[in-house]
Design an enzyme around this catalytic site. Sequence first.
Site, mmCIF file in Angstrom:
data_model
loop_
_atom_site.group_PDB
_atom_site.id
_atom_site.type_symbol
_atom_site.label_atom_id
_atom_site.label_comp_id
_atom_site.label_asym_id
_atom_site.label_seq_id
_atom_site.Cartn_x
_atom_site.Cartn_y
_atom_site.Cartn_z
ATOM 1 C CG ASP A 123 79.054 3.107 -1.671
ATOM 2 O OD1 ASP A 123 79.384 2.049 -2.216
ATOM 3 O OD2 ASP A 123 77.956 3.267 -1.097
ATOM 4 C CG ASN A 183 69.203 -1.019 -8.599
ATOM 5 O OD1 ASN A 183 68.876 -0.563 -9.681
ATOM 6 N ND2 ASN A 183 70.329 -1.669 -8.410
ATOM 7 C CG ASP A 218 72.076 -1.296 -15.221
ATOM 8 O OD1 ASP A 218 72.617 -1.517 -14.110
ATOM 9 O OD2 ASP A 218 71.664 -2.195 -15.972
ATOM 10 C CG ASP A 261 76.786 0.995 -4.865
ATOM 11 O OD1 ASP A 261 77.576 0.092 -4.555
ATOM 12 O OD2 ASP A 261 76.044 1.560 -4.042
#
Length: 369
Positions: free
Chosen positions: A224, A232, A241, A268
């Site tokens: 993770d 983000n 991305d 993620d």
Amino acid sequence: MNVEPRSVPRGIYAKVCRGKPVAKAVKTPYCNFPVGANASWDKQRMKASLRDQSYGPQRILVVDDERSVRELVAESLSYIGHQVTTAADGKDAAEKLQNGAFDIVVTDMDMPRMDGMELIKYIRRHHPDTDTIAITGHATKYKYVDVINAGAADFITKPFGLDKLEAKIRRLLRERYLRRELEQLAIRDPLTGLYNRRHFRSVLTQEAVRSVRYGHPLFLLFIDIDQFKHYNDQEGHQAGDSLLIELGSILQQSIREHVDTAFRYGGDEFTVVLPHLHADQVRMVVERIRKRYATLNASPTSLSIGAAQFHYRDGDVEKSIEDLIQRADKAQYRAKKDLGGNRLCLDGDSENPEPAPVVAVQEPSRSVG
């Protein structure tokens, strides 16, 4: 002497190029093909067409109880670059299918011991990835719909020319290519190119069964990205991305090709299936991943990784797989929430208060051998 197309006897396969005969024809009751040295123009043309399609040579099994016919068909298919094997009847073909893989089977229908219809049904049951083209000289005896329903991909009636057989095979190759593309789309994550969660369970089940059968160790990683939401929000979704794509590439570079498998599990979160490795080797793989991720300088993100070993419990593979997934997921949660992230937590290892140091390790072998 020049031969005009209209002067070629009906039913005999021939080619005329620039007013000159480029292939002499041999007529059999079943098929009419160009043979001999003068067939070179056809050979070069059809090899070029095979290359243009980018499908590559196919492994083809030609089945016919008449030796002259099967050898003629096999030679013609070899001319255009395919790898061809022959079988004398359905029984012979079934044995060769058991001993080797074939992409396409071209089979006659009327044969002793096992006829073409039985062979087609056998292939459909036991070799579903192999396509079949049926050949018959009795169009009224075998209906097209019956042959297709039995499992054949196509049907061709004698007599026929090489052009017709080549066209059938090229159409079949296009269908195979499109089918495989659709299969890949169904099991691949469109962003990272890794396998997706749907395929994860299939691969993990296969590896768990092998682990039980052969007794080798099997580990599962849950990975993770720490602070991914913050990254983000700070850098934008396009940068987020890109980070996911970079991590997918790092996972691929850090594991053994054709042995280990990486997946995007969702969001993620990623997973890696690691067969044939012990705990100390798994730690080395994890450090290889962490070291490469650190070079991205994607602050404030880092990786929390949980690892667990497969244990076969109560003679039930499915329950053992569920147990493995839960333990790997809990180990990753512990690394992220309880221990502050940026570390590996190995299931069953209570002593993991600090992130393991990033160490230089040898690169993995990129092949099975």
